[in-house]
Design an enzyme around this catalytic site. Structure first.
Site, short mmCIF file in Angstrom:
data_model
loop_
_atom_site.label_atom_id
_atom_site.label_comp_id
_atom_site.label_asym_id
_atom_site.label_seq_id
_atom_site.Cartn_x
_atom_site.Cartn_y
_atom_site.Cartn_z
N TYR A 116 0.85 -1.21 0.00
CA TYR A 116 0.00 0.00 0.00
C TYR A 116 0.88 1.26 0.00
O TYR A 116 0.64 2.20 -0.76
CB TYR A 116 -0.91 -0.04 1.22
CG TYR A 116 -1.88 1.12 1.33
CD1 TYR A 116 -3.05 1.14 0.57
CD2 TYR A 116 -1.64 2.19 2.20
CE1 TYR A 116 -3.95 2.20 0.68
CE2 TYR A 116 -2.53 3.25 2.31
CZ TYR A 116 -3.69 3.25 1.56
OH TYR A 116 -4.56 4.30 1.66
N THR A 165 -13.83 5.94 7.48
CA THR A 165 -14.57 5.61 6.26
C THR A 165 -14.80 4.10 6.26
O THR A 165 -14.18 3.37 7.05
CB THR A 165 -13.74 5.95 5.00
OG1 THR A 165 -12.61 5.07 4.97
CG2 THR A 165 -13.27 7.38 4.96
N1 LIG Z 1 -9.77 6.14 4.94
C1 LIG Z 1 -8.51 6.42 5.23
O1 LIG Z 1 -8.11 6.39 6.42
C2 LIG Z 1 -7.54 6.77 4.14
C3 LIG Z 1 -6.31 7.33 4.53
C4 LIG Z 1 -5.40 7.69 3.55
C5 LIG Z 1 -5.70 7.48 2.23
N2 LIG Z 1 -6.89 6.92 1.87
C6 LIG Z 1 -7.14 6.72 0.45
O2 LIG Z 1 -8.32 7.42 0.11
C7 LIG Z 1 -8.98 6.79 -0.98
C8 LIG Z 1 -10.43 6.56 -0.61
O3 LIG Z 1 -10.49 5.73 0.54
P1 LIG Z 1 -11.84 5.54 1.36
O4 LIG Z 1 -11.44 5.37 2.75
O5 LIG Z 1 -12.81 6.59 0.96
O6 LIG Z 1 -12.32 4.10 0.79
P2 LIG Z 1 -13.78 3.48 0.60
O7 LIG Z 1 -14.72 4.02 1.60
O8 LIG Z 1 -13.56 2.00 0.54
O9 LIG Z 1 -14.22 3.98 -0.84
C9 LIG Z 1 -13.54 3.53 -1.97
C10 LIG Z 1 -14.30 3.98 -3.20
O10 LIG Z 1 -13.55 3.63 -4.36
C11 LIG Z 1 -14.37 2.89 -5.25
N3 LIG Z 1 -13.49 1.96 -5.94
C12 LIG Z 1 -12.64 1.06 -5.38
N4 LIG Z 1 -11.97 0.41 -6.34
C13 LIG Z 1 -12.40 0.91 -7.53
C14 LIG Z 1 -12.08 0.63 -8.88
N5 LIG Z 1 -11.19 -0.31 -9.21
N6 LIG Z 1 -12.70 1.34 -9.85
C15 LIG Z 1 -13.60 2.30 -9.53
N7 LIG Z 1 -13.95 2.61 -8.27
C16 LIG Z 1 -13.36 1.89 -7.28
C17 LIG Z 1 -15.42 2.22 -4.35
O11 LIG Z 1 -16.64 1.94 -5.00
P3 LIG Z 1 -16.95 0.49 -5.67
O12 LIG Z 1 -16.47 -0.55 -4.69
O13 LIG Z 1 -18.41 0.49 -5.94
O14 LIG Z 1 -16.17 0.49 -6.93
C18 LIG Z 1 -15.67 3.34 -3.33
O15 LIG Z 1 -16.55 4.30 -3.88
C19 LIG Z 1 -8.18 5.54 -1.28
O16 LIG Z 1 -7.31 5.80 -2.35
C20 LIG Z 1 -7.40 5.29 0.00
O17 LIG Z 1 -6.21 4.59 -0.22
C21 LIG Z 1 -7.81 6.57 2.79
#
Ligand SMILES: NC(=O)c1ccc[n+]([C@@H]2O[C@H](COP(=O)([O-])OP(=O)(O)OC[C@H]3O[C@@H](n4cnc5c(N)ncnc54)[C@H](OP(=O)(O)O)[C@@H]3O)[C@@H](O)[C@H]2O)c1
Length: 252
Positions: free
Chosen positions: A157, A192
């Site tokens: 990651y 999230t």
């Molecule tokens: N939450 C944290 O603590 C955190 C911290 C640092 C960075 N991030 C980064 O922030 C971003 C969002 O994270 P999140 O926490 O919001 O995750 P999340 O709640 O799991 O949401 C992920 C979103 O991405 C979509 N998705 C996943 N794979 C996809 C694909 N191959 N094609 C199109 N859509 C896709 C999912 O929808 P579907 O499954 O319907 O496709 C969902 O809408 C990520 O890049 C993560 O690495 C998160």
């Protein structure tokens, strides 16, 4: 509302991962500031519910697995013509992974690089073409503090997010002549669905220790969405090639 209700008026922003977490929070904030959203995800029902719930009108929902870079490129070109031009892109879609290195196989690495890195290259390939993004556009690629601070089980990651940050810097230089800004956004732990899935597998006390590593506590999706709207807006017109850290002090 932190921003003026017309802060994003006249702008259409493509948001990947718009059906959940950070992408959904950003889509909501863009819409409530008068912007239009082209929301992208893989699950039609979840995406339609998310886009249907946005303030204002004229938002679009597009199904695409952005880990297929060619599909991601086609999506951006089509979205630009459907929406009459794009003014920004927030690439939030990504998969989390905590897995010890001894168990990490090529398929795991591929899965975590897929949406984040392949997706970014596909999206940007189309965004860099003449006429797809309006001059003054802003591209934001989602990174993580995992690119800057090591934690056990996070090698794949962290590598994917480090790749995103390197790409954002080079792209910022390459696209500046087209008046397109490119930045990465490195978040700490935000509550999230992804965070819930990941922390569910942590050992006893692991969740509390992770939260305690953030001096301001765990983040809310809106904390990241506010940074996204700022970077998308003309207020950030002189900011490109940076990694904005939004982490409640995790890396302080
Ligand atoms: N939450 C944290 O603590 C955190 C911290 C640092 C960075 N991030 C980064 O922030 C971003 C969002 O994270 P999140 O926490 O919001 O995750 P999340 O709640 O799991 O949401 C992920 C979103 O991405 C979509 N998705 C996943 N794979 C996809 C694909 N191959 N094609 C199109 N859509 C896709 C999912 O929808 P579907 O499954 O319907 O496709 C969902 O809408 C990520 O890049 C993560 O690495 C998160």
């Amino acid at each position: 509302m932190i921003f003026a209700p017309d802060a994003m008026a006249g702008r259409t922003i493509l948001v990947t991962g718009a059906s959940s977490g950070l992408g959904l929070a950003a889509a909501r904030m863009i819409a409530s500031c008068g912007g239009k959203v082209v929301g992208v995800g893989r699950d039609q029902v979840r995406l339609d519910a998310a886009i249907g719930g946005l303030a204002g009108e004229g938002h679009l929902a597009r199904i695409c697995d952005v880990s297929d870079a060619d599909a991601a490129a086609a999506l951006v070109g089509q979205a630009s013509s459907d929406a009459g031009g794009l003014h920004g892109l927030f690439h939030s879609a990504g998969e989390g992974l905590i897995l010890p290195a001894r168990l990490t196989k090529p398929a795991n690495v591929q899965a975590v690089f897929g949406a984040a890195v392949n997706g970014a290259f596909g999206l940007v390939r189309a965004a860099a073409r003449a006429g797809v993004m309006a001059p003054g556009s802003s591209l934001i690629l989602m990174s993580s503090v995992a690119a800057h601070r090591g934690r056990a089980g996070m090698a794949a990651y962290s590598a994917a997010k480090a790749a995103i940050e390197g790409a954002a810097r080079a792209l910022a230089v390459e696209l500046a002549p087209r008046e397109i800004r490119v930045n990465a956004l490195a978040a700490g732990g935000v509550q999230t669905p992804m965070n819930d899935r990941i922390t569910a597998n942590l050992a006893d006390g692991g969740v509390d220790a992770y939260a305690a590593a953030h001096p301001l506590g765990m983040g809310r999706p809106e904390d990241v969405a506010a940074a996204v709207v700022f970077l998308l807006s003309p207020a950030a017109r002189w900011i490109t090639g940076t990694v904005m850290v939004v982490d409640g002090g995790y890396s302080a």
